[in-house]
Design a protein around this motif. Structure first.
Motif, PDB file in Angstrom:
ATOM      1  N   LYS A 108       0.823  -1.217   0.000  1.00  0.00           N
ATOM      2  CA  LYS A 108       0.000   0.000   0.000  1.00  0.00           C
ATOM      3  C   LYS A 108       0.855   1.265   0.000  1.00  0.00           C
ATOM      4  N   GLU A 109       1.897   1.241   0.825  1.00  0.00           N
ATOM      5  CA  GLU A 109       2.686   2.462   0.988  1.00  0.00           C
ATOM      6  C   GLU A 109       3.594   2.736  -0.213  1.00  0.00           C
ATOM      7  N   PHE A 110       4.156   1.691  -0.799  1.00  0.00           N
ATOM      8  CA  PHE A 110       5.207   1.906  -1.797  1.00  0.00           C
ATOM      9  C   PHE A 110       4.771   1.796  -3.255  1.00  0.00           C
ATOM     10  N   ILE A 111       3.541   1.312  -3.451  1.00  0.00           N
ATOM     11  CA  ILE A 111       3.046   1.142  -4.818  1.00  0.00           C
ATOM     12  C   ILE A 111       3.039   2.471  -5.582  1.00  0.00           C
ATOM     13  N   THR A 112       2.831   3.586  -4.856  1.00  0.00           N
ATOM     14  CA  THR A 112       2.784   4.910  -5.505  1.00  0.00           C
ATOM     15  C   THR A 112       4.073   5.699  -5.298  1.00  0.00           C
ATOM     16  N   HIS A 113       5.036   5.094  -4.614  1.00  0.00           N
ATOM     17  CA  HIS A 113       6.300   5.783  -4.332  1.00  0.00           C
ATOM     18  C   HIS A 113       7.096   5.936  -5.634  1.00  0.00           C
ATOM     19  N   PRO A 114       7.608   7.159  -5.895  1.00  0.00           N
ATOM     20  CA  PRO A 114       8.289   7.394  -7.178  1.00  0.00           C
ATOM     21  C   PRO A 114       9.463   6.444  -7.435  1.00  0.00           C
TER      22      PRO A 114
ATOM     23  N   TRP B 120       9.662   3.364  -6.304  1.00  0.00           N
ATOM     24  CA  TRP B 120       9.255   1.966  -6.222  1.00  0.00           C
ATOM     25  C   TRP B 120       8.290   1.596  -7.338  1.00  0.00           C
ATOM     26  N   GLY B 121       6.989   1.728  -7.104  1.00  0.00           N
ATOM     27  CA  GLY B 121       6.022   1.332  -8.131  1.00  0.00           C
ATOM     28  C   GLY B 121       5.769  -0.167  -8.083  1.00  0.00           C
ATOM     29  N   LYS B 122       4.732  -0.588  -8.817  1.00  0.00           N
ATOM     30  CA  LYS B 122       4.220  -1.951  -8.686  1.00  0.00           C
ATOM     31  C   LYS B 122       5.259  -3.039  -8.974  1.00  0.00           C
ATOM     32  N   GLU B 123       6.000  -2.870 -10.059  1.00  0.00           N
ATOM     33  CA  GLU B 123       6.881  -3.960 -10.463  1.00  0.00           C
ATOM     34  C   GLU B 123       7.975  -4.227  -9.420  1.00  0.00           C
ATOM     35  N   ARG B 124       8.589  -3.123  -8.972  1.00  0.00           N
ATOM     36  CA  ARG B 124       9.672  -3.282  -8.005  1.00  0.00           C
ATOM     37  C   ARG B 124       9.142  -3.817  -6.663  1.00  0.00           C
ATOM     38  N   VAL B 125       7.949  -3.348  -6.289  1.00  0.00           N
ATOM     39  CA  VAL B 125       7.332  -3.820  -5.047  1.00  0.00           C
ATOM     40  C   VAL B 125       7.063  -5.328  -5.131  1.00  0.00           C
ATOM     41  N   MET B 126       6.494  -5.771  -6.263  1.00  0.00           N
ATOM     42  CA  MET B 126       6.186  -7.202  -6.402  1.00  0.00           C
ATOM     43  C   MET B 126       7.463  -8.051  -6.425  1.00  0.00           C
ATOM     44  N   THR B 127       8.510  -7.532  -7.045  1.00  0.00           N
ATOM     45  CA  THR B 127       9.775  -8.273  -7.063  1.00  0.00           C
ATOM     46  C   THR B 127      10.305  -8.447  -5.641  1.00  0.00           C
ATOM     47  N   ALA B 128      10.247  -7.362  -4.863  1.00  0.00           N
ATOM     48  CA  ALA B 128      10.738  -7.429  -3.481  1.00  0.00           C
ATOM     49  C   ALA B 128       9.888  -8.409  -2.660  1.00  0.00           C
ATOM     50  N   ILE B 129       8.574  -8.340  -2.873  1.00  0.00           N
ATOM     51  CA  ILE B 129       7.676  -9.234  -2.113  1.00  0.00           C
ATOM     52  C   ILE B 129       7.929 -10.692  -2.469  1.00  0.00           C
ATOM     53  N   ASN B 130       8.124 -10.967  -3.754  1.00  0.00           N
ATOM     54  CA  ASN B 130       8.385 -12.354  -4.126  1.00  0.00           C
ATOM     55  C   ASN B 130       9.720 -12.862  -3.597  1.00  0.00           C
ATOM     56  N   ALA B 131      10.659 -11.940  -3.401  1.00  0.00           N
ATOM     57  CA  ALA B 131      11.960 -12.351  -2.858  1.00  0.00           C
ATOM     58  C   ALA B 131      11.925 -12.484  -1.331  1.00  0.00           C
ATOM     59  N   LYS B 132      11.237 -11.553  -0.659  1.00  0.00           N
ATOM     60  CA  LYS B 132      11.382 -11.470   0.793  1.00  0.00           C
ATOM     61  C   LYS B 132      10.085 -11.537   1.604  1.00  0.00           C
ATOM     62  N   GLY B 133       8.939 -11.453   0.965  1.00  0.00           N
ATOM     63  CA  GLY B 133       7.671 -11.388   1.695  1.00  0.00           C
ATOM     64  C   GLY B 133       7.468 -12.581   2.613  1.00  0.00           C
ATOM     65  N   ARG B 134       6.856 -12.316   3.770  1.00  0.00           N
ATOM     66  CA  ARG B 134       6.733 -13.361   4.793  1.00  0.00           C
ATOM     67  C   ARG B 134       5.755 -14.468   4.412  1.00  0.00           C
ATOM     68  N   ASP B 135       4.765 -14.148   3.565  1.00  0.00           N
ATOM     69  CA  ASP B 135       3.822 -15.210   3.191  1.00  0.00           C
ATOM     70  C   ASP B 135       4.482 -16.332   2.392  1.00  0.00           C
TER      71      ASP B 135
END
Ligand code: ISL
Ligand code: CA
Length: 459
Positions: A380-386, A388-403
């Motif tokens: 939520k916080e970083f999707i609109t961050h200049p 970051w944006g969706k692609e970078r956020v999803m890459t980080a989540i797939n690498a490190k996300g707790r789920d």
């Protein structure tokens, strides 16, 4: 009675994250009866200690790390009688249980916080950390681990309260001696029920100095020694492991050297080798294997005869170790290499559920699949961050996300991976058809059989 500080040095610990281990009653959520049904499995693997992530009553804002009642099992997981049965039946397999003690904060649903919110003069007000607004704003600009601010304004009483994690996890005020008394009660209650000890969640934070935005201070050592004297000292065989993300080798010696604070700690240093220094978990970079080796070696030599190591590569907050450290083409050999590396070090090894069959990260494609508050808030916080944006956020989540570590245990190639008879609370990794306990156990050359071997060899 002579206190025994050696018994846990010979054991291998298995971490159970109950929500995703085994569903005993067919509601899609793992539970204590499910765990009981898998004791023979853990015994076969060579496990003699379980670290059980929280099973206490909780609104599950942070999946149980937000406790509303320390003396009651959450109905999702069963009842207190189920927990007592687990302790008894585990003993029959020579397995002891460590519970998770989360006392840096409570849930906002805990009676203490509910009372504290009633007025500034409530007897429980001082159980938490309150501060007047400063220039109409929060007292400090410290971030929470999950949100932009660690302070939330409480309208009705006109003050901010402090939370290192979500705003539904208010921090306890450890400068209030009553908190110590409450914690003695909680620990002694569960020790009397037969648990062997505790994994202490973010324990270094109980010594924090909030107004200086300092996460740790030397206060923690005094608090831990008091806790030890009032709870663990008079019992022959106990075990504690403190989660201390910021600990250096020197700190680890202070905590574990005399066994009068903790028996060992979870340091994080070796798990920072794939992030930009000081920029936090989402700032991923290529893994630095040399640094990884150096850090493991430093902890080994640094703690030798001065403290005791805990050995781990995975838990419910970390991505799956094979996805993090190993080229997918070499998943099986790589998983064995990691197991061999870790289990041949000095310390007490921890196996996280699913690690023993080489379970992998998930591959999330949409936030609709997320359950973890940290992932959801980061998105939520970083999707609109200049930057970051969706692609970078999803890459980080797939690498490190707790789920990644929280999808259901893959027991077999049956529907829902043998985890449950109905749709689980979080999607199962579709690779359960290939990666599962039943098939791994049947193949002599499997990761599972390698773990059995290496755990046996240690003993
Ligand atoms: O997972 C982390 C970041 O990804 C860590 O910063 C993590 O929040 C930290 O290690 C503390 O973890 C523990 O306390 C949290 C809880 O959410 C974690 O699951 C728990 O292991 C708050 O209780
Ligand atoms: Ca269930």
């Amino acid at each position: 009675m002579e206190k025994n500080f050696d018994w846990f040095k010979e054991k291998t610990v298995y971490q159970i994250w109950p929500r995703s281990f085994c569903d005993g009653n067919g509601d899609g959520i793992g539970d204590i009866p499910g765990i009981i049904s898998k004791l023979p499995y853990l015994h076969e693997l060579g496990i003699e200690l379980i670290w059980l992530s929280p099973v206490y009553k909780s609104p599950m804002d942070d999946m149980g790390y937000d406790i509303a009642d320390y003396f009651t099992i959450d109905p999702l997981f069963g009842c207190n009688e189920d927990m007592y049965q687990l302790i008894r039946e585990a003993r029959e397999y020579n397995i002891e249980i460590m519970m998770d003690l989360v006392v840096n904060h409570t849930s906002d649903q805990h009676l203490w916080f509910q009372e504290a919110c009633k007025s500034r003069h409530n007897p429980y007000r001082n159980y938490y950390i309150w501060h007047d607004p400063v220039d109409g704003k929060a007292p400090t600009d410290q971030r929470s681990f999950f949100l932009p601010s660690s302070w939330t304004y409480h309208e009705a009483t006109g003050q901010y309260y402090y939370h290192a994690f979500s705003n539904r996890q208010p921090d306890l005020n450890w400068d209030n001696p009553k908190i110590l008394e409450e914690v003695y009660k909680i620990m002694n209650f569960w020790l009397a029920k037969g648990v062997a000890g505790f994994r202490m969640d973010v324990i270094e934070l109980i010594g924090k100095i909030t107004l200086e935005a300092k996460f740790t201070s030397s206060k923690v050592h005094d608090l831990l020694q008091k806790i030890f004297r009032h709870t663990l000292e008079k019992r022959e065989k106990t075990i504690t492991v403190g989660e201390t993300g910021g600990a250096t080798v020197k700190d680890a010696i202070l905590y574990s050297g005399k066994h009068n604070e903790l028996d060992m700690v979870f340091g994080f240093e070796h798990l920072t080798v794939d992030e930009e220094a000081g920029k936090g978990k989402w700032a991923i970079k290529n893994l630095d294997f040399i640094k990884f080796k150096q850090i493991l070696a430093q902890w080994q030599t640094g703690l030798y005869k001065k403290g005791w190591n805990s050995l781990y590569l995975s838990n419910h907050d970390q991505p799956r170790q094979v996805s993090r450290f190993i080229d997918p083409q070499h998943r099986v050999a790589g998983a064995k290499m990691l197991a061999n590396t870790l289990h041949m070090l000095q310390g007490t090894p921890y196996v996280y559920q699913g690690e023993e069959i080489g379970m992998t990260n998930f591959n999330f494609t949409s936030p609709a699949q997320f359950k973890d508050i940290e992932m959801l808030n980061f998105y939520k916080e970083f999707i609109t961050h200049p930057e970051w944006g969706k692609e970078r956020v999803m890459t980080a989540i797939n690498a490190k996300g707790r789920d990644n570590a929280r999808t259901p245990m893959q027991w077999s190639s049956d529907i829902h991976g043998g985890f449950s008879t109905v749709n689980p609370w979080i999607e199962i990794n579709p690779n359960y058809l290939q990666i599962n306990v039943a098939s791994d156990r049947a193949s002599p050359d499997s990761i599972f059989n390698f773990y059995c071997h290496v755990i046996g060899l240690r003993k």
